[in-house]
Scaffold this motif. Sequence first.
Motif, PDB file in Angstrom:
ATOM      1  N   ASN A 158      25.107 -17.385   5.898  1.00 48.59           N
ATOM      2  CA  ASN A 158      24.709 -16.758   7.161  1.00 48.59           C
ATOM      3  C   ASN A 158      25.938 -16.159   7.849  1.00 48.59           C
ATOM      4  O   ASN A 158      26.199 -16.397   9.028  1.00 48.59           O
TER       5      ASN A 158
ATOM      6  N   CYS B  42      29.258 -18.801  11.909  1.00 48.13           N
ATOM      7  CA  CYS B  42      29.196 -19.870  12.915  1.00 48.13           C
ATOM      8  C   CYS B  42      29.742 -21.161  12.328  1.00 48.13           C
ATOM      9  O   CYS B  42      29.690 -21.380  11.124  1.00 48.13           O
TER      10      CYS B  42
ATOM     11  N   LYS C 207      29.816 -25.614  12.579  1.00 52.89           N
ATOM     12  CA  LYS C 207      28.729 -26.603  12.518  1.00 52.89           C
ATOM     13  C   LYS C 207      28.022 -26.800  13.850  1.00 52.89           C
ATOM     14  O   LYS C 207      26.890 -27.262  13.884  1.00 52.89           O
TER      15      LYS C 207
ATOM     16  N   ASN D  65      27.173 -24.300  15.585  1.00 48.93           N
ATOM     17  CA  ASN D  65      26.502 -23.003  15.710  1.00 48.93           C
ATOM     18  C   ASN D  65      27.201 -22.084  16.713  1.00 48.93           C
ATOM     19  O   ASN D  65      26.574 -21.228  17.320  1.00 48.93           O
TER      20      ASN D  65
END
Length: 123
Positions: free
Chosen positions: A25, A41, A43, A45
């Motif tokens: 991602n 990102c 962990k 986010n």
Amino acid sequence: MKYNWLDEYCLSKKGAEKDFQVDWNATRYMIRGKMFALQGCNKENKPIITVKLDPMYGDFLRRQYNDIVPGYYMNKTHWNSLSLDGDVPDDVVKDMLDKSYELIFNSLSKKVQKEITGSADTP
């Protein structure tokens, strides 16, 4: 994200390409398939960009700015992650991107470097 100029800046580099790595991602910025920056990102986010730097320079920056940490999911000696919500000055971020690009560019063969620049000049 504070550094909304990142994409354009990375792509302004000679020979720079980008792709989106679905598994991670994340967006990768590369020269001939070799990554010089990774935007995604962590962990928590939180948006980050990860760049390759000379280990001594990376360590210096980590001591100067709380928003620069060892590379997230990368080699902690050579890669550094920067919080995109942080307070690192734009000129420092641009310098990090420039240095990462140069490290990767200089790792390419002289022939490939000439193809990218269109001459014997460096980036």
